[in-house]
Scaffold this motif. Structure first.
Motif, mmCIF file in Angstrom:
data_model
loop_
_atom_site.group_PDB
_atom_site.id
_atom_site.type_symbol
_atom_site.label_atom_id
_atom_site.label_comp_id
_atom_site.label_asym_id
_atom_site.label_seq_id
_atom_site.Cartn_x
_atom_site.Cartn_y
_atom_site.Cartn_z
ATOM 1 N N ALA A 1 -27.071 -5.756 -64.768
ATOM 2 C CA ALA A 1 -26.054 -5.555 -63.727
ATOM 3 C C ALA A 1 -25.716 -6.853 -62.998
ATOM 4 C CB ALA A 1 -26.529 -4.499 -62.736
ATOM 5 N N ALA A 22 -22.035 -8.368 -62.691
ATOM 6 C CA ALA A 22 -21.440 -8.613 -61.374
ATOM 7 C C ALA A 22 -20.917 -10.043 -61.278
ATOM 8 C CB ALA A 22 -22.466 -8.335 -60.279
ATOM 9 N N PRO A 80 -18.584 -2.403 -61.338
ATOM 10 C CA PRO A 80 -19.754 -1.517 -61.427
ATOM 11 C C PRO A 80 -19.380 -0.063 -61.739
ATOM 12 C CG PRO A 80 -19.947 -2.947 -59.526
ATOM 13 C CD PRO A 80 -18.571 -3.157 -60.085
#
Length: 125
Positions: A75, A79, A101
């Motif tokens: 993640a 990002a 996300p």
């Protein structure tokens, strides 16, 4: 054996060879994506500039890439990628949105990986 039977047999062998080649290529791509830096991933994603490649070809190739990035990277990396493309403004908004996300959660929720499979059953090939 008739010509039709020989042809069918040969086509089946070609199909199996192509499937094996695709699986090997997918595994190599997975390793490369996992080892790539954010900068290297940005460079690869830049080849999907909406200004340079529009229409079905863009979607046909870009969406499977994004699906794999969400499957293979963490993640934090995603990002960082989203931040880079969001900062580029409107021309890159489709890319930034694909890296958001919310989109990642949706893709990950729909990704199936049967216990018997070597690779996930990606929705898009």
């Amino acid at each position: 054996m008739s010509d039709d039977q020989a042809r069918l047999g040969e086509l089946w062998r070609i199909r199996n060879a192509a499937a094996a080649t695709l699986a090997l290529c997918e595994e190599q791509m997975q390793r490369a994506v996992r080892e790539a830096s954010v900068e290297q991933l940005v460079s690869m994603i830049e080849t999907f500039s909406p200004a340079r490649s529009t229409g079905p070809e863009w979607t046909r190739t870009f969406e499977p890439l994004i699906e794999r990035l969400w499957a293979w990277r963490d993640a934090d990396t995603m990002a960082a990628l989203a931040e880079v493309f969001h900062a580029r403004g409107m021309p890159w908004m489709a890319v930034a949105n694909a890296l958001s996300p919310d989109q990642g959660a949706l893709l990950q929720a729909n990704l199936r990986h049967p216990a018997w499979a070597r690779l996930p059953a990606f929705a898009l090939t």
